[in-house]
Motif scaffolding. Sequence first.
Motif, short mmCIF file in Angstrom:
data_model
loop_
_atom_site.label_atom_id
_atom_site.label_comp_id
_atom_site.label_asym_id
_atom_site.label_seq_id
_atom_site.Cartn_x
_atom_site.Cartn_y
_atom_site.Cartn_z
N THR A 73 0.84 -1.20 0.00
CA THR A 73 0.00 0.00 0.00
C THR A 73 0.88 1.26 0.00
O THR A 73 2.07 1.20 0.35
CB THR A 73 -0.89 0.02 1.25
N PRO A 74 0.30 2.41 -0.35
CA PRO A 74 1.08 3.66 -0.27
C PRO A 74 1.63 3.92 1.13
O PRO A 74 2.76 4.39 1.28
CB PRO A 74 0.06 4.73 -0.69
N ALA A 75 0.84 3.61 2.17
CA ALA A 75 1.32 3.85 3.53
C ALA A 75 2.50 2.94 3.85
O ALA A 75 3.47 3.38 4.49
CB ALA A 75 0.18 3.61 4.53
N GLN A 76 2.45 1.70 3.43
CA GLN A 76 3.57 0.79 3.65
C GLN A 76 4.81 1.25 2.90
O GLN A 76 5.92 1.22 3.43
CB GLN A 76 3.18 -0.62 3.22
N THR A 77 4.62 1.68 1.66
CA THR A 77 5.75 2.17 0.86
C THR A 77 6.38 3.40 1.50
O THR A 77 7.60 3.52 1.57
CB THR A 77 5.29 2.50 -0.57
N ASP A 78 5.54 4.32 1.99
CA ASP A 78 6.06 5.51 2.65
C ASP A 78 6.88 5.14 3.89
O ASP A 78 7.95 5.71 4.13
CB ASP A 78 4.91 6.44 3.05
N ALA A 79 6.36 4.20 4.68
CA ALA A 79 7.06 3.81 5.91
C ALA A 79 8.42 3.21 5.60
O ALA A 79 9.43 3.54 6.23
CB ALA A 79 6.20 2.82 6.70
#
Length: 334
Positions: free
Chosen positions: A194-200
Amino acid sequence: MAAALVPPEPRSTPRVVSADGTRLYVEVHGPEDAPAVVLAHGWTCSTAFWAPVVRALVADGLRVVVYDQRGHGRTPAAAPGDHSTTLLADDLCAVLDGTLAPGEKAVVGGHSMGGMTLMAAAGRPQLREHAAALMLCSTGEARLVSAARIVPVRPAALRTWLQRKLLGSSLPLGPVTPVSRRLLRYGTMGPASTPAQTDAVTRVVHACPRGTRAAWGHVLDGLDLSGELSRLSLPTAVVAGTADRLTPFPHARRMRAVLPHCTGLTELPGMGHMTPVEAPEAVSGVLAGLVRDHLTGNGNGNGAGNSARNGAGEGDGHEPGATAGEFAIKEETP
């Protein structure tokens, strides 16, 4: 999901000093008297990388110890020329002795270079004293550069040469941008991330000092822990994503075949290299299962935790179109 990716506040940060006198940054989460899980992160990561797994394990009533490897996060870097798997093993042993009571057992897990740390410590008395079971997650024991699939070019010799250059590069990664996020997602994560996982993941990797990244990259380039892997006689679970480009799925198959006491291989369809972030329910489920089966004696003996689902065969290393909630095939060894 985004909230789960935020590193939780530790209950304590005990003083742990390694064999060479370096103080390691260590966090302890969860109840003081609960069964313990000790986690070692991978190359270019930090304690923050384990955030969703730590949260899940603490919610399950467990105590979790995480620490920063040399030069990562808040642990000082090794001296030039001192980077080695021996140093990784020294630090892990210091954490085990410094956070567990004499004779106290824990489940010990490692992701990527953290898994290699467990292999490097195979012959250490501290591992025999303190480890009840192990988890090797998204890792490999040898031939890392030639087996990787980060650079999509042929022939294989050219791909290996380019990957070796990338692994040992000390060039700055620069600021986090949409382009850098896309590149890192391609190299380290699966299509379901997900975008949130990628950002983290991007924030954690970009925070790693470039000198640390290059120094440990050179160690990984020449890594061969085949002999140490065969000496890991403790019950050991293997976890891997089928879309892992850094340590592709054949590494997991080989480790399952070599380990003296492999409790099984958990396959994560469509997941990449950053499985603790991409599939934290699966990874924490395997760890919790190892606690029940080999530490507290409350399990069914298969180390699968709550992450298993049945009905599919072993992955072939391709990238099936898994959804974010689709993970974990538990396979028992013959």
